[in-house]
Design a protein around this motif. Structure first.
Motif, PDB file in Angstrom:
ATOM      1  N   CYS A 125       0.835  -1.213   0.000  1.00  0.00           N
ATOM      2  CA  CYS A 125       0.000   0.000   0.000  1.00  0.00           C
ATOM      3  C   CYS A 125       0.864   1.254   0.000  1.00  0.00           C
ATOM      4  N   ARG A 126       1.901   1.268   0.848  1.00  0.00           N
ATOM      5  CA  ARG A 126       2.770   2.445   0.908  1.00  0.00           C
ATOM      6  C   ARG A 126       3.506   2.647  -0.416  1.00  0.00           C
ATOM      7  N   MET A 127       3.960   1.563  -1.036  1.00  0.00           N
ATOM      8  CA  MET A 127       4.702   1.686  -2.292  1.00  0.00           C
ATOM      9  C   MET A 127       3.794   2.157  -3.432  1.00  0.00           C
ATOM     10  N   LYS A 128       2.554   1.720  -3.443  1.00  0.00           N
ATOM     11  CA  LYS A 128       1.614   2.190  -4.468  1.00  0.00           C
ATOM     12  C   LYS A 128       1.329   3.675  -4.292  1.00  0.00           C
ATOM     13  N   GLU A 129       1.175   4.099  -3.040  1.00  0.00           N
ATOM     14  CA  GLU A 129       0.959   5.521  -2.774  1.00  0.00           C
ATOM     15  C   GLU A 129       2.196   6.328  -3.166  1.00  0.00           C
ATOM     16  N   LEU A 130       3.368   5.802  -2.862  1.00  0.00           N
ATOM     17  CA  LEU A 130       4.618   6.456  -3.246  1.00  0.00           C
ATOM     18  C   LEU A 130       4.715   6.592  -4.754  1.00  0.00           C
ATOM     19  N   ALA A 131       4.351   5.547  -5.477  1.00  0.00           N
ATOM     20  CA  ALA A 131       4.381   5.596  -6.941  1.00  0.00           C
ATOM     21  C   ALA A 131       3.448   6.683  -7.464  1.00  0.00           C
ATOM     22  N   ASP A 132       2.276   6.828  -6.851  1.00  0.00           N
ATOM     23  CA  ASP A 132       1.346   7.880  -7.254  1.00  0.00           C
ATOM     24  C   ASP A 132       1.960   9.264  -7.051  1.00  0.00           C
ATOM     25  N   TYR A 133       2.620   9.461  -5.919  1.00  0.00           N
ATOM     26  CA  TYR A 133       3.250  10.758  -5.648  1.00  0.00           C
ATOM     27  C   TYR A 133       4.401  11.023  -6.612  1.00  0.00           C
ATOM     28  N   LEU A 134       5.198   9.995  -6.902  1.00  0.00           N
ATOM     29  CA  LEU A 134       6.322  10.186  -7.820  1.00  0.00           C
ATOM     30  C   LEU A 134       5.845  10.440  -9.250  1.00  0.00           C
ATOM     31  N   ASN A 135       4.639   9.995  -9.579  1.00  0.00           N
ATOM     32  CA  ASN A 135       4.085  10.227 -10.919  1.00  0.00           C
ATOM     33  C   ASN A 135       3.514  11.630 -11.084  1.00  0.00           C
ATOM     34  N   GLN A 136       3.315  12.349  -9.980  1.00  0.00           N
ATOM     35  CA  GLN A 136       2.769  13.698 -10.068  1.00  0.00           C
ATOM     36  C   GLN A 136       3.793  14.618 -10.721  1.00  0.00           C
ATOM     37  N   PRO A 137       3.317  15.632 -11.428  1.00  0.00           N
ATOM     38  CA  PRO A 137       4.264  16.579 -12.011  1.00  0.00           C
ATOM     39  C   PRO A 137       5.026  17.320 -10.927  1.00  0.00           C
ATOM     40  N   ASN A 138       6.282  17.577 -11.186  1.00  0.00           N
ATOM     41  CA  ASN A 138       7.142  18.286 -10.233  1.00  0.00           C
ATOM     42  C   ASN A 138       6.854  19.770 -10.344  1.00  0.00           C
ATOM     43  N   LYS A 139       6.049  20.290  -9.409  1.00  0.00           N
ATOM     44  CA  LYS A 139       5.673  21.700  -9.458  1.00  0.00           C
ATOM     45  C   LYS A 139       6.754  22.558  -8.829  1.00  0.00           C
ATOM     46  N   ARG A 140       6.965  23.715  -9.418  1.00  0.00           N
ATOM     47  CA  ARG A 140       7.897  24.669  -8.825  1.00  0.00           C
ATOM     48  C   ARG A 140       7.168  25.398  -7.700  1.00  0.00           C
ATOM     49  N   PRO A 141       7.900  25.784  -6.654  1.00  0.00           N
ATOM     50  CA  PRO A 141       7.246  26.509  -5.569  1.00  0.00           C
ATOM     51  C   PRO A 141       6.726  27.863  -6.037  1.00  0.00           C
ATOM     52  N   HIS A 142       5.681  28.321  -5.392  1.00  0.00           N
ATOM     53  CA  HIS A 142       5.107  29.609  -5.721  1.00  0.00           C
ATOM     54  C   HIS A 142       6.063  30.732  -5.336  1.00  0.00           C
ATOM     55  N   THR A 143       6.105  31.766  -6.152  1.00  0.00           N
ATOM     56  CA  THR A 143       6.841  32.962  -5.772  1.00  0.00           C
ATOM     57  C   THR A 143       5.894  33.857  -4.993  1.00  0.00           C
ATOM     58  N   VAL A 144       6.408  34.849  -4.349  1.00  0.00           N
ATOM     59  CA  VAL A 144       5.569  35.765  -3.584  1.00  0.00           C
ATOM     60  C   VAL A 144       4.530  36.405  -4.495  1.00  0.00           C
ATOM     61  N   GLU A 145       4.917  36.723  -5.725  1.00  0.00           N
ATOM     62  CA  GLU A 145       4.002  37.393  -6.648  1.00  0.00           C
ATOM     63  C   GLU A 145       2.858  36.492  -7.095  1.00  0.00           C
ATOM     64  N   THR A 146       3.118  35.170  -7.201  1.00  0.00           N
ATOM     65  CA  THR A 146       2.089  34.271  -7.736  1.00  0.00           C
ATOM     66  C   THR A 146       1.384  33.458  -6.661  1.00  0.00           C
ATOM     67  N   ALA A 147       1.777  33.602  -5.409  1.00  0.00           N
ATOM     68  CA  ALA A 147       1.153  32.824  -4.338  1.00  0.00           C
ATOM     69  C   ALA A 147      -0.305  33.224  -4.160  1.00  0.00           C
ATOM     70  N   SER A 148      -1.123  32.248  -3.788  1.00  0.00           N
ATOM     71  CA  SER A 148      -2.535  32.517  -3.500  1.00  0.00           C
ATOM     72  C   SER A 148      -2.626  32.965  -2.056  1.00  0.00           C
ATOM     73  N   ASN A 149      -2.511  34.245  -1.827  1.00  0.00           N
ATOM     74  CA  ASN A 149      -2.540  34.755  -0.464  1.00  0.00           C
ATOM     75  C   ASN A 149      -3.925  34.606   0.129  1.00  0.00           C
ATOM     76  N   GLY A 150      -3.968  34.456   1.439  1.00  0.00           N
ATOM     77  CA  GLY A 150      -5.236  34.272   2.122  1.00  0.00           C
ATOM     78  C   GLY A 150      -5.539  32.812   2.392  1.00  0.00           C
ATOM     79  N   TYR A 151      -4.691  31.896   1.921  1.00  0.00           N
ATOM     80  CA  TYR A 151      -4.886  30.474   2.137  1.00  0.00           C
ATOM     81  C   TYR A 151      -3.679  29.921   2.882  1.00  0.00           C
ATOM     82  N   MET A 152      -3.931  29.057   3.843  1.00  0.00           N
ATOM     83  CA  MET A 152      -2.810  28.428   4.551  1.00  0.00           C
ATOM     84  C   MET A 152      -2.086  27.444   3.647  1.00  0.00           C
ATOM     85  N   ALA A 153      -2.838  26.732   2.823  1.00  0.00           N
ATOM     86  CA  ALA A 153      -2.240  25.726   1.942  1.00  0.00           C
ATOM     87  C   ALA A 153      -2.870  25.845   0.563  1.00  0.00           C
TER      88      ALA A 153
END
Length: 151
Positions: free
Chosen positions: A90-118
Motif C-alpha cells: 500500500c505504501r509503495m503504491k501511494e509512493l508511486a502515485d506521488y512520484l508520478n505527479q508533475p514536479n511543481k515549482r514553488p510559488h513565488t511571492v508574486e504568484t502565491a494565492s494569499n489568504g490560504y494556509m495551503a
C-alpha cells in the motif's frame, strides 16, 4: 515481494523531487549503501519485530534519479508476515502515485494565492508535519515559556 515487480515500474525524476518525496514517506538514505538505497521500517506488533524495506535508486549524470520501485525488497532472511507485506505494498503504491505527479515549482511571492494556509496537497502535508512538531500552550507553560500569541 514479487508483487512490486508486477505492479510498479522504474521512474526517473529530478533528485530533489525523489529525495523530498521519499523522505516525506519515511525513507532515509543510509550511508552504508553509497546513497543508492532508501530504507524505511515496518513494525509488527504481533511478532514484536521490525522489518526494513529497501528501495534501490541510481543517481544519473543529469541530476535525475532512477527509482526502482519494482525491485523493492525487505532486508530479511525470512518472508515478513502478510500484514506487513500488505502495508508495504500500500505504501509503495501511494509512493508511486506521488512520484508520478508533475514536479511543481514553488510559488513565488508574486504568484502565491494569499489568504490560504495551503494551496496544494504538498503544502497541506508540510503544514501537517509542522503542526505535529509544535508544542501546545500547556506544554509551553510547563516549560516556563509564554505562548505567543496569547489568545
Amino acid at each position: 515481494m514479487k508483487e512490486f515487480s508486477k505492479t510498479l515500474a522504474t521512474m526517473t525524476r529530478p533528485f530533489s523531487f525523489v529525495h523530498k518525496t521519499l523522505s516525506e514517506f519515511g525513507f532515509v538514505r543510509p550511508k552504508t549503501h553509497e546513497n543508492q538505497l532508501y530504507v524505511t521500517t515496518f513494525a509488527d506488533s504481533i511478532t514484536q519485530r521490525v522489518y526494513t524495506l529497501a528501495v534501490p535508486t541510481r543517481l544519473l549524470e543529469n541530476g535525475h534519479t532512477e527509482v526502482y520501485l519494482g525491485h523493492t525488497r525487505f532486508d530479511t532472511e525470512e518472508e515478513p508476515p502478510s500484514r506487513v507485506v500488505e502495508a508495504a505494498i500500500c505504501r509503495m503504491k501511494e509512493l508511486a502515485d506521488y512520484l508520478n505527479q508533475p514536479n511543481k515549482r514553488p510559488h513565488t511571492v508574486e504568484t502565491a494565492s494569499n489568504g490560504y494556509m495551503a494551496t496544494d496537497s504538498y503544502d497541506i502535508r508540510r503544514l501537517g508535519n509542522e503542526m505535529k512538531k509544535m508544542k501546545t500552550n500547556s506544554e509551553l507553560k510547563q516549560t516556563g515559556l509564554i505562548p505567543d500569541p496569547i489568545q
